[in-house]
Write an enzyme that holds these catalytic residues in place. Structure first.
Site, short mmCIF file in Angstrom:
data_model
loop_
_atom_site.label_atom_id
_atom_site.label_comp_id
_atom_site.label_asym_id
_atom_site.label_seq_id
_atom_site.Cartn_x
_atom_site.Cartn_y
_atom_site.Cartn_z
N ASP A 150 36.94 -4.99 63.03
CA ASP A 150 36.77 -3.98 64.46
C ASP A 150 35.42 -3.44 64.24
O ASP A 150 34.54 -3.96 63.38
CB ASP A 150 37.88 -2.78 64.33
N ASP A 205 39.69 -2.49 75.16
CA ASP A 205 41.15 -2.53 74.84
C ASP A 205 42.08 -2.91 76.18
O ASP A 205 41.63 -2.05 77.21
CB ASP A 205 41.88 -1.58 73.84
#
Ligand code: GLA
Length: 410
Positions: A150, A205
């Site tokens: 990430d 997202d």
């Protein structure tokens, strides 16, 4: 003599990097398929959940349909030990990560884990910054097969540099691990990540909705249609071994069946990694049928690895095309509106060349083509007659187009 020894050592070192780099190629010839904990469970992960999910994947038909990676996302980590090694939360993972990986492997599945290039993960757990080689060694020792990496808490970090460092660390650790970059597209990973990993997130997202934008305050999450639109202009960067990643699926998390079908079909068409994001332990039959539709999965896993393109838009209905192996094609009509729409296609005037791949589909000649409806699972039309179909709102008609075999022609 000393110089000879020096050159020998350098040559050996370069050779070993080359050999371990080779192990990484060929790990994702088709888009990876699996499950990830984040969309449904966020930080509420545990060893029981992951084991039960692996059990369900193996028993439900998901594994048979091609799903193989079981990936724990954020929040499995709790700290570092006195030597700097990453430590899993002992309350949630009492048997440890190695035992969990062994369990998943015993089911014939593969095991994935999550970390972050920054000081902390997005969930505030320890990140890998400054510990890349140590973490990669630990993953290899545990038997990790897939790493999602990430991009939170990365102030002052250069994205290419940070992802290259972890890529090198994984290669040095020596275990073949699929490397999934989760940088959200800000630094255009499609331009450089092909050499670094196997897939890269192209957007922020996904939100659990078909067509919406959700404001989390400091960041925004996107619906299925919004993410689909953000893939425009990226198809040339995707191909065997290196894929655009429009995020994990929200199928089974509350959308109605028609939207689940459309979401799955479009993710298959754009060669998205097919990572389920729902609770596999309590999966309704209709969701399982969507996720395990082998004919739709075959579009995604086609060996040519050519990402689909939007060919036409007509009164809220989009026509998407995807060249497939053996000169077959997929044609998907996607109804973006909430109301039913009638689709008509006259095959006498249908001739398309995909400029990127050079592939051509042409139904204007004498040859007969058959159209197989991949959700109805039967041939519903051929090129003798124009197609007229009424599409419900937020739904798709997914067709596989193939020439009628000469032998069976009357
Ligand atoms: C980011 C990623 C998500 C998920 C969370 C975990 O938001 O994009 O996919 O991994 O972090 O905290």
């Amino acid at each position: 003599m000393k110089t000879l020894k020096f050159y020998f050592t350098v040559a050996f070192f370069l050779c070993s990097i080359g050999l371990s780099a080779q192990k990484f190629e060929g790990l994702a010839k088709t888009p990876p398929m699996g499950w990830n904990s984040w969309n449904k469970f966020a930080c509420n992960v545990s060893e029981d959940l992951i084991k039960e999910t692996a059990d369900a994947m193996a028993a439900s038909g998901m594994k048979d349909a091609g799903y193989e990676y079981v990936v724990i996302d954020d929040c499995w980590q709790i700290g570092r030990d006195s030597l700097g090694f990453i430590v899993a939360d002992p309350e949630r993972f009492p048997s440890g990560i190695k035992a969990l990986a062994d369990y998943i492997h015993s089911k014939g599945l593969k095991f994935g884990i999550y970390s972050c290039a920054g000081d902390k993960t997005c969930g505030g757990r320890p990140g890998s910054r400054g510990y890349e080689y140590q973490d990669a060694l630990m993953y290899a020792k545990w038997g990790v097969d897939y790493l999602k990496y990430d991009w939170c808490y990365t102030e002052q970090l250069n994205a290419q540099g940070a992802y290259r460092t972890m890529s090198q660390a994984l290669k040095q650790a020596g275990r073949p691990i699929v490397f999934s970059l989760c940088e959200w597209g800000g630094n255009k990973p499609w331009l450089w990540a092909k050499e670094v990993g196997h897939l890269w997130r192209t957007t922020g997202d996904i939100h659990n909705c078909y067509d919406c934008v959700y404001n989390h305050g400091s960041w925004t999450a996107w619906g299925v249609m919004q993410i689909l639109d953000m893939q425009d202009g990226l198809r040339q960067y995707s191909g065997p071994g290196h894929w655009n990643d429009p995020d994990m699926m929200q199928i089974g998390n509350g959308m109605p069946l028609n939207e689940q079908r459309a979401h799955f079909t479009m993710w298959a068409m754009i060669n998205a990694p097919l990572m389920a994001g729902n609770d596999l332990r309590n999966i309704p039959a209709e969701t399982l049928n969507v996720l395990t539709n082998k004919e739709v999965i075959a579009l995604n896993q086609d060996s040519l690895g050519i990402q689909a393109f939007r060919y036409a838009v007509n009164d809220s209905v989009e026509t998407w095309l995807k060249p497939l192996q053996n000169d077959e094609w997929a044609i998907v009509y996607l109804n973006r509106s909430t109301t039913p729409k009638t689709v008509t296609q006259d095959w006498k005037v249908f001739s398309v060349t995909d400029e990127l791949s050079g592939k051509m589909v042409d139904t204007t000649g004498k040859e007969l083509y058959l159209f197989r409806d991949l959700w109805a699972k039967k041939i519903i039309a051929d090129t003798k007659k124009a197609l007229t179909v009424t599409l419900p709102g937020h739904d798709v008609l997914a067709l596989r187009v193939a020439k009628k075999p000469v032998r069976s022609r009357k």
